[in-house]
Design a protein around this motif. Structure first.
Motif, mmCIF file in Angstrom:
data_model
loop_
_atom_site.group_PDB
_atom_site.id
_atom_site.type_symbol
_atom_site.label_atom_id
_atom_site.label_comp_id
_atom_site.label_asym_id
_atom_site.label_seq_id
_atom_site.Cartn_x
_atom_site.Cartn_y
_atom_site.Cartn_z
ATOM 1 N N PRO A 1 -2.602 -20.276 -26.550
ATOM 2 C CA PRO A 1 -2.477 -19.167 -25.264
ATOM 3 C C PRO A 1 -3.488 -18.933 -24.037
ATOM 4 N N VAL A 2 -4.516 -19.799 -23.987
ATOM 5 C CA VAL A 2 -5.681 -20.022 -22.943
ATOM 6 C C VAL A 2 -5.196 -21.192 -21.818
ATOM 7 N N ALA A 3 -4.365 -21.751 -21.975
ATOM 8 C CA ALA A 3 -4.510 -22.860 -21.147
ATOM 9 C C ALA A 3 -3.139 -23.600 -20.778
ATOM 10 N N THR A 4 -2.173 -24.057 -20.497
ATOM 11 C CA THR A 4 -1.081 -25.099 -20.487
ATOM 12 C C THR A 4 -1.306 -26.075 -19.486
ATOM 13 N N ALA B 1 -11.245 -17.282 -21.767
ATOM 14 C CA ALA B 1 -9.911 -15.771 -21.530
ATOM 15 C C ALA B 1 -10.868 -14.607 -21.692
ATOM 16 N N MET B 2 -12.159 -13.911 -21.908
ATOM 17 C CA MET B 2 -12.875 -13.169 -21.454
ATOM 18 C C MET B 2 -13.208 -12.884 -20.005
ATOM 19 N N GLY B 3 -12.692 -13.659 -18.988
ATOM 20 C CA GLY B 3 -12.710 -13.440 -18.312
ATOM 21 C C GLY B 3 -14.381 -13.060 -18.125
ATOM 22 N N GLY B 4 -15.112 -12.816 -18.242
ATOM 23 C CA GLY B 4 -16.645 -12.984 -18.522
ATOM 24 C C GLY B 4 -17.797 -14.186 -17.181
ATOM 25 N N PRO B 5 -19.580 -14.227 -18.010
ATOM 26 C CA PRO B 5 -19.337 -15.428 -17.491
ATOM 27 C C PRO B 5 -19.861 -16.149 -18.442
ATOM 28 N N ALA B 6 -20.459 -17.488 -17.850
ATOM 29 C CA ALA B 6 -20.652 -18.856 -18.330
ATOM 30 C C ALA B 6 -21.883 -19.169 -18.796
ATOM 31 N N GLY B 7 -22.596 -17.740 -18.324
ATOM 32 C CA GLY B 7 -24.141 -18.661 -18.551
ATOM 33 C C GLY B 7 -24.876 -17.828 -20.441
ATOM 34 N N HIS C 1 -4.466 -20.526 -16.864
ATOM 35 C CA HIS C 1 -4.095 -19.478 -16.658
ATOM 36 C C HIS C 1 -4.719 -18.874 -17.708
ATOM 37 N N TYR C 2 -6.175 -18.428 -17.262
ATOM 38 C CA TYR C 2 -7.231 -17.798 -18.175
ATOM 39 C C TYR C 2 -8.217 -16.623 -17.538
ATOM 40 N N GLY C 3 -7.989 -15.208 -18.690
ATOM 41 C CA GLY C 3 -9.115 -14.411 -18.095
ATOM 42 C C GLY C 3 -8.127 -13.333 -16.953
ATOM 43 N N PRO C 4 -8.527 -13.947 -15.371
ATOM 44 C CA PRO C 4 -8.316 -12.654 -14.306
ATOM 45 C C PRO C 4 -6.975 -13.930 -14.308
ATOM 46 N N ALA C 5 -6.698 -15.135 -14.531
ATOM 47 C CA ALA C 5 -6.151 -15.836 -13.816
ATOM 48 C C ALA C 5 -4.441 -15.747 -14.489
ATOM 49 N N ALA C 6 -4.436 -14.856 -16.035
ATOM 50 C CA ALA C 6 -3.450 -14.782 -17.084
ATOM 51 C C ALA C 6 -2.649 -13.677 -16.505
ATOM 52 N N ILE D 1 -10.717 -17.390 -28.041
ATOM 53 C CA ILE D 1 -11.576 -15.949 -28.241
ATOM 54 C C ILE D 1 -10.473 -14.757 -26.794
ATOM 55 N N GLY D 2 -10.188 -14.197 -27.026
ATOM 56 C CA GLY D 2 -9.496 -13.118 -25.818
ATOM 57 C C GLY D 2 -7.973 -13.757 -25.658
ATOM 58 N N ALA D 3 -7.400 -14.358 -25.769
ATOM 59 C CA ALA D 3 -6.468 -15.326 -25.580
ATOM 60 C C ALA D 3 -5.732 -15.142 -26.934
ATOM 61 N N GLU D 4 -6.199 -15.781 -28.055
ATOM 62 C CA GLU D 4 -5.768 -15.356 -29.774
ATOM 63 C C GLU D 4 -6.089 -14.840 -29.915
ATOM 64 N N PRO D 5 -5.910 -14.210 -31.674
ATOM 65 C CA PRO D 5 -6.891 -13.936 -32.663
ATOM 66 C C PRO D 5 -7.904 -14.238 -32.860
ATOM 67 N N VAL D 6 -9.145 -13.780 -33.466
ATOM 68 C CA VAL D 6 -10.256 -14.639 -33.341
ATOM 69 C C VAL D 6 -11.182 -13.241 -34.638
#
Length: 348
Positions: free
Chosen positions: A279-282, A169-175, A324-329, A147-152
């Motif tokens: 796309p979320v991580a290589t 990929a959303m760059g948000g909280p884990a909890g 390379h997800y969220g702010p690191a994309a 979610i956030g890296a490719e269509p869902v």
């Protein structure tokens, strides 16, 4: 003492519901969306235990470690489970799903991970959804990393239980996490005598006491900081534009694959085909004889902010993840990561 994260006003039911509505729009779904008060393992397990039982025949697709976990939960529920495992450097195909149905037409539940950040692959959910829908099985999807890296798109793909988390990929909280639930999935849970009730794992409790009650009274005090962080995260995606966010992740993934080939140092993409790469991580294979965990430790010692990690478990010696997800994309994050790996390899 005062602090901006303390002494906040209580989160109202209306505010909680408005955040759920934003998540539903992010998923382009008309299904019920529940925000669950914990990391994504909470709804992932709750959805399986709610929908599966002794009468369930499940096809569990394994393209990484989470698929293995789902199979364990399904068996623990008493379901008959057929595992479809593919090499972690590839993706499963719709044709393989079709073959599994041909061999076991009694399958009525399919569990799949969309993108496996741990192994760097992604699966063609839209094509698989067509096969699952044609056979009338319930479709359960882990879209936490995608979610956030490719269509869902749960509705368009025929997904009955779609779990997401905000920490990648959303760059948000884990909890805090969320799950969309179709009417078919609710009916399956209601008919399952083993579905958790009066339990933190119970989605039915939320259905009956929250959704059916008009979302006026929360079951318990929400994780307020995480809920506010989730709201801020979704607002940021709305402002940037979901398509733009996904494009950043796709560009970062493509740059990593091309950049590692240009290094000429023996690194290569762990997932062979670009079409099967998430796309979320290589994920990268290290040169022969080079320990991945040691190399990552050397790179992080020079710059701890780099989005690098060694593979987990048995993959720790041969796999490196560029997260390379969220702010690191970004292309800067990719370039810095590959430069650091080249330097660490030279020093080693």
């Amino acid at each position: 003492m005062t602090h901006p994260l303390l002494d906040l006003a209580p989160l109202s039911a209306a505010h909680f519901a408005s955040i759920e509505d934003r998540v539903a729009r992010l998923l382009s779904t008309e299904q019920d969306v529940l925000i669950t008060q914990g990391e994504a393992l909470l709804p992932l397990e709750g959805a399986i235990r709610g929908a599966a039982g002794p009468g369930t025949t499940a096809l569990n697709v394994i393209t990484g470690p989470y698929g293995q976990t789902f199979g364990d939960w399904l068996r623990d529920c008493g379901a008959t489970v057929y595992d479809l495992a593919v090499p972690f450097h590839t993706a499963v195909t719709a044709a393989q799903i079709q073959e599994a149905f041909a061999e076991h037409p009694e399958i009525d539940f399919v569990s799949l991970v969309h993108a496996e950040a741990a192994t760097g692959n992604t699966n063609p959910v839209a094509e698989i959804g067509e096969v699952v829908r044609a056979h009338g099985a319930l479709f359960y999807l882990d879209a936490v990393a995608s979610i956030g890296a490719e269509p869902v798109l749960p509705d368009a793909w025929g997904v009955d239980l779609c779990v997401i988390g905000a920490q990648k990929a959303m760059g948000g909280p884990a909890g805090v996490s969320a799950v969309s639930v179709s009417s078919r999935a609710w009916a399956r849970m209601a008919a399952n005598p083993q579905a958790p009730r009066r339990s933190y794992l119970s989605l039915l409790d939320w259905k009956e006491r929250w959704i059916d009650g008009g979302r006026r009274a929360l079951l318990h005090a929400p994780a307020q900081l995480e809920m506010l962080a989730l709201e801020a995260c979704v607002l940021r995606i709305e402002e940037e534009g979901l398509d733009t966010v996904m494009s950043r992740h796709a560009a970062a993934a493509a740059a990593t694959r091309e950049g590692v080939r240009a290094l000429g140092t023996g690194f290569e993409p762990y997932v062979y085909e670009a079409s099967a790469a998430a796309p979320v991580a290589t994920t990268l294979r290290t040169p022969e004889g080079v320990d991945a965990s040691g190399l990552v430790a050397r790179a992080l010692a020079a710059d701890p902010s780099l989005p690098l990690a060694a593979g987990g478990g048995a993959l720790a010696k041969e796999m490196i993840r560029v997260n390379h997800y969220g702010p690191a994309a970004t292309l800067d994050a990719v370039q810095s990561s590959l430069s650091a790996l080249r330097t660490a390899l030279t020093e080693a």
